[in-house]
Design a protein around this motif. Structure first.
Motif, PDB file in Angstrom:
ATOM      1  N   LYS A 163     -27.661  56.139  27.602  1.00 56.65           N
ATOM      2  CA  LYS A 163     -27.066  54.790  27.613  1.00 56.65           C
ATOM      3  C   LYS A 163     -25.663  54.805  26.999  1.00 56.65           C
ATOM      4  O   LYS A 163     -24.716  54.230  27.539  1.00 56.65           O
ATOM      5  CB  LYS A 163     -27.980  53.832  26.847  1.00 56.65           C
ATOM      6  N   ILE A 164     -25.504  55.492  25.890  1.00 60.33           N
ATOM      7  CA  ILE A 164     -24.189  55.575  25.230  1.00 60.33           C
ATOM      8  C   ILE A 164     -23.203  56.333  26.120  1.00 60.33           C
ATOM      9  O   ILE A 164     -22.041  55.937  26.254  1.00 60.33           O
ATOM     10  CB  ILE A 164     -24.323  56.264  23.844  1.00 60.33           C
ATOM     11  N   THR A 165     -23.669  57.404  26.745  1.00 63.56           N
ATOM     12  CA  THR A 165     -22.801  58.181  27.634  1.00 63.56           C
ATOM     13  C   THR A 165     -22.332  57.350  28.808  1.00 63.56           C
ATOM     14  O   THR A 165     -21.141  57.354  29.152  1.00 63.56           O
ATOM     15  CB  THR A 165     -23.552  59.424  28.140  1.00 63.56           C
ATOM     16  N   SER A 166     -23.242  56.614  29.413  1.00 61.88           N
ATOM     17  CA  SER A 166     -22.833  55.781  30.557  1.00 61.88           C
ATOM     18  C   SER A 166     -21.877  54.686  30.129  1.00 61.88           C
ATOM     19  O   SER A 166     -20.939  54.351  30.857  1.00 61.88           O
ATOM     20  CB  SER A 166     -24.061  55.196  31.251  1.00 61.88           C
ATOM     21  N   ARG A 167     -22.052  54.107  28.954  1.00 63.51           N
ATOM     22  CA  ARG A 167     -21.106  53.087  28.454  1.00 63.51           C
ATOM     23  C   ARG A 167     -19.722  53.689  28.213  1.00 63.51           C
ATOM     24  O   ARG A 167     -18.709  53.085  28.552  1.00 63.51           O
ATOM     25  CB  ARG A 167     -21.632  52.474  27.152  1.00 63.51           C
ATOM     26  N   GLU A 168     -19.697  54.867  27.605  1.00 60.92           N
ATOM     27  CA  GLU A 168     -18.406  55.514  27.327  1.00 60.92           C
ATOM     28  C   GLU A 168     -17.666  55.843  28.622  1.00 60.92           C
ATOM     29  O   GLU A 168     -16.464  55.632  28.734  1.00 60.92           O
ATOM     30  CB  GLU A 168     -18.605  56.786  26.498  1.00 60.92           C
ATOM     31  N   SER A 177     -18.033  54.436  31.599  1.00 55.32           N
ATOM     32  CA  SER A 177     -17.580  53.227  32.292  1.00 55.32           C
ATOM     33  C   SER A 177     -16.445  52.550  31.533  1.00 55.32           C
ATOM     34  O   SER A 177     -15.551  51.972  32.149  1.00 55.32           O
ATOM     35  CB  SER A 177     -18.745  52.259  32.505  1.00 55.32           C
ATOM     36  N   ALA A 178     -16.422  52.621  30.216  1.00 55.49           N
ATOM     37  CA  ALA A 178     -15.349  52.013  29.431  1.00 55.49           C
ATOM     38  C   ALA A 178     -14.066  52.818  29.553  1.00 55.49           C
ATOM     39  O   ALA A 178     -12.966  52.265  29.457  1.00 55.49           O
ATOM     40  CB  ALA A 178     -15.766  51.917  27.967  1.00 55.49           C
TER      41      ALA A 178
END
Length: 127
Positions: free
Chosen positions: A15-20, A22-23
């Protein structure tokens, strides 16, 4: 052992990887653009440099008027025979200065030369 110390963190890490990712799309876009632009600029500089070198080399040949690399003044028949026999000589052409004239308006002196077929086709025409 990792599960005991850290627990099951795979879902959270994902989840953190996908947020990073996409951000940071904008930052990643600029990084990829910079790499592509740099590659394009290097390619352009080298291709322009090679084209410039080829142009200068052709200009020098045209200023000389011929692709020939060497000339002999008044060669004898035995010297010509030895030149024809050399395996590293590609083409041998013969030319002679015949005369010069002052009859052409606007040209101070115009040399008149004779060249054989080989000299004309292989050395003069390409330039």
């Amino acid at each position: 052992m990792n599960d005991i110390l850290f627990g099951n963190n795979k879902a959270i890490i994902k989840k953190i990887t996908s947020r990073e990712l996409s951000a940071d799309k904008k930052r990643n876009f600029f990084i990829v653009s910079a790499i592509l632009l740099t590659a394009f600029m290097l390619t352009s500089v080298f291709s322009i440099g090679m084209s410039y070198y080829d142009t200068i080399a052709m200009r020098e040949k045209r200023m000389q008027g011929s692709l020939s690399q060497m000339a002999f003044a008044h060669p004898r028949d035995d010297q010509l025979g030895k030149i024809y026999a050399l395996d590293y000589i590609d083409v041998v052409g013969i030319g002679a200065s015949v005369a010069a004239t002052n009859d052409i308006p606007g040209v101070p002196e115009c040399p008149i030369s004779y060249v054989d077929q080989t000299q004309w086709e292989k050395m003069f025409c390409p330039t």
